[in-house]
Each structure stands twice: as C-alpha cells, then as structure tokens.
Design an enzyme around this catalytic site. Sequence first.
Site, PDB file in Angstrom:
ATOM      1  CE  LYS A 105      36.634  36.934  34.179  1.00  0.00           C
ATOM      2  NZ  LYS A 105      36.387  38.182  33.616  1.00  0.00           N
TER       3      LYS A 105
HETATM    4  C1  LIG Z   1      41.931  37.930  35.984  1.00  0.00           C
HETATM    5  C2  LIG Z   1      40.673  38.481  36.668  1.00  0.00           C
HETATM    6  N1  LIG Z   1      40.756  38.674  37.977  1.00  0.00           N
HETATM    7  C3  LIG Z   1      39.565  39.249  38.686  1.00  0.00           C
HETATM    8  C4  LIG Z   1      38.336  39.680  38.000  1.00  0.00           C
HETATM    9  C5  LIG Z   1      37.369  40.140  38.640  1.00  0.00           C
HETATM   10  O1  LIG Z   1      36.145  39.448  38.506  1.00  0.00           O
HETATM   11  P1  LIG Z   1      34.759  40.366  38.693  1.00  0.00           P
HETATM   12  O2  LIG Z   1      34.493  41.002  37.419  1.00  0.00           O
HETATM   13  O3  LIG Z   1      33.577  39.229  38.631  1.00  0.00           O
HETATM   14  O4  LIG Z   1      34.826  41.100  39.782  1.00  0.00           O
HETATM   15  C6  LIG Z   1      38.341  39.304  36.431  1.00  0.00           C
HETATM   16  C7  LIG Z   1      37.212  39.712  35.682  1.00  0.00           C
HETATM   17  O5  LIG Z   1      36.788  40.658  35.473  1.00  0.00           O
HETATM   18  C8  LIG Z   1      39.616  38.815  36.002  1.00  0.00           C
HETATM   19  O6  LIG Z   1      39.661  38.627  34.542  1.00  0.00           O
END
Ligand SMILES: Cc1ncc(COP(=O)(O)O)c(C=O)c1O
Length: 367
Positions: free
Chosen positions: A186
């Site tokens: 990210k």
């Molecule tokens: C749009 C979006 N929502 C939620 C997530 C979930 O994040 P995480 O991977 O930290 O659980 C991500 C990234 O992976 C994402 O790109």
Amino acid sequence: MNIPFLSFTAQNNLIEEEIRTAFERVFQNKWYVLGKEVSDFEQAYARYNHVQHCIGVANGLDALHIALKTLDIGKGDEVITPSNTFIATWLAISQTGATIVPVEPDAQTYNIDVDRLAASITPKTKAIMPVHLYGQACRMDAVMQIAQKHNLFVVEDNAQAQGCTYHGKLTGSFGHINATSFYPTKNLGAYGDAGALTTNDAGLAQKANLLRNYGSEKKYYNEVIGVNSRLDELQAAFLSVKLKYLNGWLDERKRIAAAYTEQLSGIPGLILPFTAPGADHVYHLYVVRTTKRNELEEYLNRNGVGTGIHYPVAPHLQKAYQHLGYKKGDFPVAEEIAETCLSLPLNPGMGMDEINYVCRQIHGFFK
Ligand SMILES: Cc1ncc(COP(=O)(O)O)c(C=O)c1O
C-alpha cells in the site's frame, strides 16, 4: 531492462537507518503488542488524516469488519458497495452476516457510480461502503448527501488512498467510521500486516477499541464479543517512520503517473486512467485498459516489464460467492474492467529511464 511490478528497494534504502533504530527501540522496550508505539502512531495517523481518532488493527479486512460491527450491522441489514472492488470489501460485509448489495462503478473512474446508488437503497439498507479504488477519491460529496437523505452510515474503504482528497478533504475523513490497510504494497505499507480505523466519533472509536481486543477494556473483563485484531509495536514503530515520508512518496507516484499519461496518450485501443473533477488521485495503481490485455501483459512480461491485474475476477463471479447466484452479465461494467485492466509498475524511486522503457514497450506492442 528488467522492471519489476513492485519494488521496495528505493524506499527501503532511504529509511533503512530509521527502521533499524525503530526495531532496536521496540526490541529493548520489551513490550510488543498495543503499547506506546501503537498509540503514538494512532495519534500521528489521526493528525495526518484530519480525524479525531485512529484505531490500529491487524489488517485492512479486520478494519472494515470492525467498522461495520461498531455500527451494529449484521444479519438482515444491507450494505451497498461497488461490484468491482478487491474481495476484502465484500468479505468484511459477509463476516457480519449482512447482505452485500453491489453497485456498478462509473466506467471512466472505476469508482462507485453515485448516480446508481439511490436505486439500490431499500428499507433494509444500513450503510454505503465506497472504495477509493486504485487511489482515486470517490465522489464523496454525493455519497454523503445520499447517505444523509436516507439516514445511512458511510464506511470508506481507504485501503488504496491514504493521503488522497476530494475537493481538498482527505479520504478516510468523510464517513462515520472508515478503514484502511497498511499491507506492505500500500502507499503507506508496514513490514507485515497492519490496518486502522479512522473516525471523528468518540463513541465509535471507543467501540472499535473494545472490539479489536477481545471486547475488553480492562483485562479479563469482557463487555462485548470482540476479536483479536491488535496492531503490534514493531509495525506501529515502522509505520511512524514511513508516515513522515508518505506525502513525498505520493508526489512521486503522481509524477510517475503523469509521465506515463504524457507518453501513452493517443494510442488507439489503450484507455488511460481518468481523474474526475474535484477528485485527487494518489496512484496506488496506474491501471490501463485494453481489449488486448492478455497479449499486452504477455508482451510486457516477455520484454522485462512486470505487470499486475487488479482484479482478474469480479467478486460476484468468484467461487466464494457462488451461493449468491450471480452470473456473468449481471455486472457488465465490473466484468469489463476485470477483463481489460492492466497495472503498470509504479514505485517511488522509479527512474525516468525505466518509465521511458515501459512506455517504449507499450508503443512497440501497439505498433
Ligand atoms: C480496497 C481494499 N480493501 C481492503 C483491503 C484489505 O486490506 P488487508 O490486505 O490489509 O486485509 C485491501 C488490500 O489488501 C484493498 O485493496
């Protein structure tokens, strides 16, 4: 040339000393979960995001799930969200037992089409979960107006858009309670999993604080049924280091994206990112589209350019959501994006020679 889709090298080189110092501090402090590093980062991120409260959690999916739980969303409720998001947005709703109501994206910005929002609202609708996809802000003024009119909550999925604005206001500060992810790729990434909630509502912040830690404020006394989704001290210490660099890295992302746009515009059959009026784009991803996506991907990979596809299968067509009974053709805009999108390498520290090389290869393919 060999240009990987993802590279942490330049960022890591820049902050290596500070990251080692942060590690040493946490190691010596001998306090590893939910401590001073976490509360310092929470305060710093809340300041950065122009909100009163930030609650660190284990990852972005948990942040979304906990956000919905603070609003008491569950079985029998409906939550409106885009038909073309990363699966986590849908999973968070599923985890609460609520019903996912997909709404198609705008075909140009790829963000939820606010003109279709109102038609999906029913007496069971409790919340709207817009996603600032690829790093571009949704039309948050319209989303908030619709939500207010229908008495709905808004939970922004800000996983891909930290530091992004809509008409000057930061994403992650519009909704009642919002979620973000610090997954390593990210724009603000940890060295492992991490995430956070942001809100201006002290009551919701307090609830999220309980929920992330077994539903407990005082150890061994449990007020609600919570989860274990705590941010650890190491990740928080690393994130505090990286947060200071975030705006600089976002500027770099925009510079790389502008160079791509300049060099790639005018190629027949290649659709470049479109930024809506009033929206900022922090380019978590630079996504182009073409009906020859698979051939272009193969050509670029063969010529040393790494690429990504975000995302190859729309959530309603995933095996995991078979039980909902959707079929191909139900969300044609989302399906078309899934079939035609391709993400180009975009990493802070990328040189002009690398950008030029990627563009030359794309021109070569379309010739
Ligand atoms: C749009 C979006 N929502 C939620 C997530 C979930 O994040 P995480 O991977 O930290 O659980 C991500 C990234 O992976 C994402 O790109």
